[in-house]
Design an enzyme around this catalytic site. Structure first.
Site, PDB file in Angstrom:
ATOM      1  N   GLY A  67       0.899  -1.103  -0.037  1.00  0.00           N
ATOM      2  CA  GLY A  67      -0.033   0.155   0.011  1.00  0.00           C
ATOM      3  C   GLY A  67       0.917   1.184  -0.112  1.00  0.00           C
ATOM      4  O   GLY A  67       1.880   1.105   0.132  1.00  0.00           O
ATOM      5  N   PHE A  99       1.469   3.224   2.434  1.00  0.00           N
ATOM      6  CA  PHE A  99       2.202   3.350   3.572  1.00  0.00           C
ATOM      7  C   PHE A  99       2.890   2.335   4.083  1.00  0.00           C
ATOM      8  O   PHE A  99       3.465   2.174   4.997  1.00  0.00           O
ATOM      9  CB  PHE A  99       1.122   3.715   4.523  1.00  0.00           C
ATOM     10  N   GLY A 100       3.181   1.302   3.154  1.00  0.00           N
ATOM     11  CA  GLY A 100       3.911   0.033   3.670  1.00  0.00           C
ATOM     12  C   GLY A 100       3.655  -1.184   2.880  1.00  0.00           C
ATOM     13  O   GLY A 100       2.869  -1.247   2.011  1.00  0.00           O
ATOM     14  N   LYS A 152       0.951  -6.022   8.796  1.00  0.00           N
ATOM     15  CA  LYS A 152       1.317  -4.554   8.062  1.00  0.00           C
ATOM     16  C   LYS A 152       2.507  -3.854   8.561  1.00  0.00           C
ATOM     17  O   LYS A 152       2.414  -3.416   9.761  1.00  0.00           O
ATOM     18  CB  LYS A 152      -0.111  -4.015   7.890  1.00  0.00           C
ATOM     19  N   ASP A 209     -14.753   4.022   4.493  1.00  0.00           N
ATOM     20  CA  ASP A 209     -14.261   4.251   3.154  1.00  0.00           C
ATOM     21  C   ASP A 209     -14.496   2.964   2.516  1.00  0.00           C
ATOM     22  O   ASP A 209     -13.485   2.178   2.025  1.00  0.00           O
ATOM     23  CB  ASP A 209     -12.838   4.757   3.196  1.00  0.00           C
ATOM     24  N   LYS A 254     -15.113   0.878  -0.826  1.00  0.00           N
ATOM     25  CA  LYS A 254     -14.871   0.609  -2.048  1.00  0.00           C
ATOM     26  C   LYS A 254     -14.074  -0.685  -2.237  1.00  0.00           C
ATOM     27  O   LYS A 254     -13.516  -1.308  -1.298  1.00  0.00           O
ATOM     28  CB  LYS A 254     -14.277   1.794  -2.797  1.00  0.00           C
ATOM     29  N   ASN A 273     -10.820  -1.755  -0.812  1.00  0.00           N
ATOM     30  CA  ASN A 273     -10.963  -1.788   0.565  1.00  0.00           C
ATOM     31  C   ASN A 273     -11.491  -3.063   1.340  1.00  0.00           C
ATOM     32  O   ASN A 273     -11.708  -3.227   2.582  1.00  0.00           O
ATOM     33  CB  ASN A 273     -11.232  -0.712   1.361  1.00  0.00           C
ATOM     34  N   ASP A 326     -10.665  -1.512   5.585  1.00  0.00           N
ATOM     35  CA  ASP A 326     -10.165  -0.190   5.551  1.00  0.00           C
ATOM     36  C   ASP A 326      -9.879   0.560   6.627  1.00  0.00           C
ATOM     37  O   ASP A 326     -10.580   0.311   7.687  1.00  0.00           O
ATOM     38  CB  ASP A 326     -10.914   0.635   4.431  1.00  0.00           C
ATOM     39  N   THR A 344     -11.289   7.864  -6.668  1.00  0.00           N
ATOM     40  CA  THR A 344     -12.340   7.479  -5.853  1.00  0.00           C
ATOM     41  C   THR A 344     -13.583   8.388  -5.789  1.00  0.00           C
ATOM     42  O   THR A 344     -14.486   8.074  -5.156  1.00  0.00           O
ATOM     43  CB  THR A 344     -11.716   7.720  -4.205  1.00  0.00           C
TER      44      THR A 344
HETATM   45  P1  AMP Z   1      -3.063  -1.776   1.980  1.00  0.00           P
HETATM   46  O1  AMP Z   1      -1.758  -1.129   2.661  1.00  0.00           O
HETATM   47  O2  AMP Z   1      -3.791  -1.933   3.291  1.00  0.00           O
HETATM   48  O3  AMP Z   1      -3.459  -1.241   0.981  1.00  0.00           O
HETATM   49  O4  AMP Z   1      -2.735  -3.433   1.491  1.00  0.00           O
HETATM   50  C1  AMP Z   1      -1.763  -3.631   0.556  1.00  0.00           C
HETATM   51  C2  AMP Z   1      -2.302  -4.849  -0.047  1.00  0.00           C
HETATM   52  O5  AMP Z   1      -2.227  -5.948   0.747  1.00  0.00           O
HETATM   53  C3  AMP Z   1      -3.956  -5.239  -0.187  1.00  0.00           C
HETATM   54  O6  AMP Z   1      -4.399  -4.472  -1.338  1.00  0.00           O
HETATM   55  C4  AMP Z   1      -4.232  -6.594  -0.111  1.00  0.00           C
HETATM   56  O7  AMP Z   1      -4.152  -7.138  -1.422  1.00  0.00           O
HETATM   57  C5  AMP Z   1      -2.914  -6.975   0.848  1.00  0.00           C
HETATM   58  N1  AMP Z   1      -3.350  -7.144   2.173  1.00  0.00           N
HETATM   59  C6  AMP Z   1      -3.818  -6.112   3.218  1.00  0.00           C
HETATM   60  N2  AMP Z   1      -4.202  -6.689   4.136  1.00  0.00           N
HETATM   61  C7  AMP Z   1      -4.354  -7.871   4.075  1.00  0.00           C
HETATM   62  C8  AMP Z   1      -4.865  -9.110   5.009  1.00  0.00           C
HETATM   63  N3  AMP Z   1      -5.257  -8.768   6.049  1.00  0.00           N
HETATM   64  N4  AMP Z   1      -4.931 -10.451   4.335  1.00  0.00           N
HETATM   65  C9  AMP Z   1      -4.475 -10.636   3.075  1.00  0.00           C
HETATM   66  N5  AMP Z   1      -3.973  -9.561   2.123  1.00  0.00           N
HETATM   67  C10 AMP Z   1      -3.965  -8.222   2.810  1.00  0.00           C
END
Ligand code: AMP
Length: 278
Positions: free
Chosen positions: A29, A31-32, A49, A143, A145, A148, A161, A178
């Site tokens: 994402g 942020f990481g 995460k 949010d 969509k 998320n 989200d 969005t």
């Molecule tokens: P994010 O930083 O939350 O946007 O997460 C980046 C990507 O990691 C998401 O689009 C998902 O494909 C994957 N991801 C995030 N959280 C999870 C989770 N709890 N379980 C499985 N995949 C995840």
């Protein structure tokens, strides 16, 4: 982290990176990064995460992130992704999240083109239940969509989200980003309340059934116009039941006070008829 040792059941527990074996990356994402991980003692599988503090400082979202993490930790609902706990080191914040084996709902939608009425109704009912639970806890505006929304190993929908995710760059390759999911009162910068979520449910219901959100347009300006005019068109294919269209028509209402309530969505004939296991 079984039911006895889960951080959620044991909020005093101090976690550290030593408690986890890190596995494959699950996604990235703004942020990481997110990794598959296993808690060493219990062998419980989670998603870890990792957010760099530098990013948090750069975007000045420290307070917002902390508040959102506190909210998320207290939301215990089968359709809301659990945040079991978090910890940090000098550079990073680690969020211990429920692992969603099925990945993004958005990817599933793109793969299939559109969902069946049964599938769409089940997702909408799951979202409605989760939102009703949030509203009860006075957590408004999620949010919601497709990017998320995640799916677990049984295909159950999980809202994943945070409020601050609106600041993250849209992963969708459309010019309007969005804007598609925003209610008229939001794009017009007017006061808004929880009824924005009900509008978004109408947008998602349409997108699940037709494969694209209803007000999609070439430019952000055109999407804006279509939203404020509620320029809603139902294509002839795929062929969709009149009950489904009725639900969408009763959610995509400009006057937010006239939108169908969450309770009424759950009682809607299309939902009653089509919902499988939530
Ligand atoms: P994010 O930083 O939350 O946007 O997460 C980046 C990507 O990691 C998401 O689009 C998902 O494909 C994957 N991801 C995030 N959280 C999870 C989770 N709890 N379980 C499985 N995949 C995840």
């Amino acid at each position: 982290m079984n039911s006895e040792t889960e951080a959620g059941e044991n909020p005093g527990r101090q976690w550290s990176l030593k408690d986890f074996e890190i596995g494959k990356p699950l996604g990235k994402g703004k942020f990481g990064r997110v990794y598959l991980a296993r808690e060493v003692k219990s062998k419980y599988i989670v998603a870890l995460k990792i957010i760099f503090k530098e990013q948090i400082e750069k975007y000045r979202i420290h307070h917002q992130l902390r508040r959102e993490m506190e909210i998320q930790t207290n939301l215990l609902h089968p359709n809301i992704l659990r945040l079991y706990g978090w910890f940090h080191d000098d550079e990073r914040i680690f969020m211990i999240l429920e692992y969603a084996y099925g990945g993004e709902l958005y990817r599933e939608l793109r793969k299939k083109g559109h969902f069946t009425e049964k599938q769409a109704a089940t997702y909408i009912a799951s979202l409605t239940h989760a939102l009703a639970y949030c509203h009860e806890k006075h957590v408004i505006h999620r949010d919601i969509k497709p990017e998320n929304l995640l799916l677990d190993h049984e295909g159950r929908l999980k809202i994943a989200d945070f409020g601050w995710s609106v600041q993250s760059k849209s992963k969708r390759n459309t010019m309007c980003g969005t804007l598609d999911y925003l209610a008229p009162e939001m794009v017009e910068n007017k006061a808004h309340d929880y009824a924005v979520d009900n509008w978004t449910l109408g947008i998602l219901c349409y997108e699940f059934l037709y494969g694209a959100p209803p007000f999609e347009a070439e430019s952000q300006n055109d999407t804006f116009k279509r939203i404020v005019n509620v320029d809603l068109i139902f294509p002839s294919t795929p062929s969709i039941s009149s009950e489904a269209k009725n639900l969408i028509n009763r959610l995509l209402v400009k006057d937010s006070s006239k939108r169908l309530s969450l309770q009424k969505i759950m009682e809607h004939p299309w939902i009653i008829k089509n919902v499988d296991n939530l």
